[in-house]
Design a protein around this motif. Structure first.
Motif, PDB file in Angstrom:
ATOM      1  N   LYS A 403       0.839  -1.211   0.000  1.00  0.00           N
ATOM      2  CA  LYS A 403       0.000   0.000   0.000  1.00  0.00           C
ATOM      3  C   LYS A 403       0.868   1.253   0.000  1.00  0.00           C
ATOM      4  CE  LYS A 403      -3.962  -2.099   2.308  1.00  0.00           C
ATOM      5  NZ  LYS A 403      -4.828  -2.058   3.513  1.00  0.00           N
ATOM      6  N   LYS A 407       0.895   4.319  -2.747  1.00  0.00           N
ATOM      7  CA  LYS A 407       0.701   5.703  -2.356  1.00  0.00           C
ATOM      8  C   LYS A 407       1.885   6.565  -2.784  1.00  0.00           C
ATOM      9  CE  LYS A 407      -2.325   4.903   1.593  1.00  0.00           C
ATOM     10  NZ  LYS A 407      -2.472   5.031   3.044  1.00  0.00           N
ATOM     11  N   GLU A 410       1.614   7.186  -6.479  1.00  0.00           N
ATOM     12  CA  GLU A 410       0.576   8.153  -6.772  1.00  0.00           C
ATOM     13  C   GLU A 410       1.040   9.569  -6.433  1.00  0.00           C
ATOM     14  OE1 GLU A 410      -2.817   6.887  -4.641  1.00  0.00           O
ATOM     15  OE2 GLU A 410      -3.240   5.171  -5.956  1.00  0.00           O
ATOM     16  N   LYS A 411       1.741   9.701  -5.303  1.00  0.00           N
ATOM     17  CA  LYS A 411       2.239  11.014  -4.923  1.00  0.00           C
ATOM     18  C   LYS A 411       3.276  11.523  -5.915  1.00  0.00           C
ATOM     19  CE  LYS A 411       1.407  10.636   0.038  1.00  0.00           C
ATOM     20  NZ  LYS A 411       2.027  10.578   1.365  1.00  0.00           N
TER      21      LYS A 411
END
Length: 427
Positions: A403, A407, A410-411
């Motif tokens: 996860k 993340k 995506e950032k």
């Protein structure tokens, strides 16, 4: 005063002696009384004389029996072995040997005087020796026997050629009464000798009538199944020595004599003598005589002694090599087989009896094997407990890491877009 009476000047001396005697008795604990005149005044005192104890009757009897045997006196039997005669006494041998006592009882009831093979307590060891009749007695019996049946009658008369007619009846009567009525024959008036054979018959019959009664014959027994006469001599010396409580030593001259004594002791039923002969086999063992003695043990059923000798032989490898390679042991495969079994048992091979060394090794192995299952159990328990923990922890750790990576990606994608928007707005 008279010559025999006391003189007046000596009376004080008598009173002095009486007072001394009274003081002496009082000093040594005697009664303070003056003995009357004419009697002794001494007190009896006990005297102890040191004397040796009187010999017992048993010792005298034992010494007498041994002396009779040594001198060969009053012997009523004889054992014959290898041409030698050994006189002895039936009572002494029967008292020591129950088998010999039964032999004498059975022989006395047998018509032939010899027990049968089935009822022989000595198992054929002894054979009665029949004595031969002397030549003189046989000739006298022939001379004293009547030549014709009619002459056996006391009142019968037979004519004699060339002689007196009364000579033949007298000779016949003397011959008939020679053995039964010696007194009558001696008292008969002598008859004139006749020509021919009648006087000779009368003389022979009279001589037989005057002979004393024969002495009882000595029982002679031939000892069979033995090869040496020394064995019989040692057996009798044991009977008279040990049987009378004397000191006795067993000293056979050879192994052959010892083997005969083993046989005699077994037949006569003498276990103490048998033990002496068996123990002699264990003395002076060498690689040259060990096989012979093992054969003797096997022949007489000495199994315990045989095992001991085999154990001693297998415990010495050098001696065992010499014996096992000898030509004599090849004649006895049973002994060789037992030696191989004993060696195999020492090495722990086969189903032989475990030795002392093997018995010591077994407990050590067991002690070493006992902690091993404990170690295995300790190792297995943590393995079973750790496996689920190791499997669960990575699963829990892997999920949050994935996860976070998403993340972060995506950032990373969103950051340039946001920067571009900010730059456009500033312009």
């Amino acid at each position: 005063s008279s010559h025999f009476g006391p003189k007046p000047d000596r009376l004080p001396n008598l009173h002095l002696l009486s007072s001394i005697s009274l003081q002496t008795k009082t000093m040594f604990g005697g009664a303070a009384q003056i003995a009357p005149e004419g009697k002794g005044s001494s007190i009896p005192v006990g005297l102890a004389v040191a004397m040796e104890p009187a010999p017992s009757g048993a010792a005298a009897l034992a010494d007498g029996l041994r002396a009779l045997y040594a001198r060969g006196e009053l012997c009523d039997m004889a054992l014959v072995a290898r041409g030698e005669h050994f006189p002895a006494h039936k009572a002494m041998v029967a008292a020591m040997s129950d088998n010999f006592r039964k032999y004498l009882q059975v022989a006395s009831k047998s018509p032939s005087g010899v027990p049968g093979p089935e009822a022989d307590p000595m198992e054929g060891l002894l054979a009665a020796v029949v004595p031969e009749a002397p030549a003189g007695a046989a000739a006298a019996a022939v001379a004293g026997s009547p030549s014709e049946p009619a002459a056996a009658q006391p009142g019968a008369a037979a004519p004699v050629e060339g002689g007196d007619a009364t000579a033949a009846p007298a000779a016949t009567a003397a011959a008939g009464a020679g053995a039964a009525l010696p007194e009558q024959t001696a008292a008969t008036t002598p008859v004139a000798p006749a020509e021919g054979a009648a006087p000779a018959a009368t003389t022979a019959a009279g001589a037989d009538a005057r002979q004393p009664s024969p002495t009882p014959q000595t029982l002679e027994l031939q000892v069979t199944q033995v090869n040496t006469a020394e064995a019989v001599r040692i057996t009798l010396s044991y009977v008279y020595g040990v049987g009378t409580g004397a000191t006795w030593e067993y000293e056979p001259s050879s192994a052959e004599v010892n083997k005969d004594i083993l046989r005699l002791a077994k037949k006569f039923g003498l276990p103490h003598l048998h033990e002496h002969a068996a123990r002699w086999l264990a003395k002076g063992l060498t690689t040259g005589n060990v096989v012979e003695r093992l054969v003797t043990c096997e022949e007489f059923g000495l199994g315990f002694l045989r095992e001991k000798i085999i154990e001693q032989l297998t415990a010495n490898p050098a001696e065992l090599m010499i014996v096992s390679s000898s030509a004599e042991i090849m004649k006895h495969p049973r002994i060789l087989q037992d030696l191989l079994v004993q060696v195999a048992s020492l090495c722990g091979v086969g189903g032989g009896a475990p030795t002392k060394a093997a018995a010591k090794e077994k407990p050590e192995k067991l002690e070493k094997d006992e902690p091993e299952p404990e170690k295995v159990e300790k190792v297995e328990k943590p393995e079973k407990a750790e496996k689920p923990e190791k499997l669960e922890k990575p699963e829990k750790i892997e999920k949050p890491s994935q996860k976070a990576q998403h993340k972060a990606q995506e950032k990373a994608v969103e950051r340039p877009t946001k920067r571009a928007k900010r730059g456009a707005a500033g312009a």
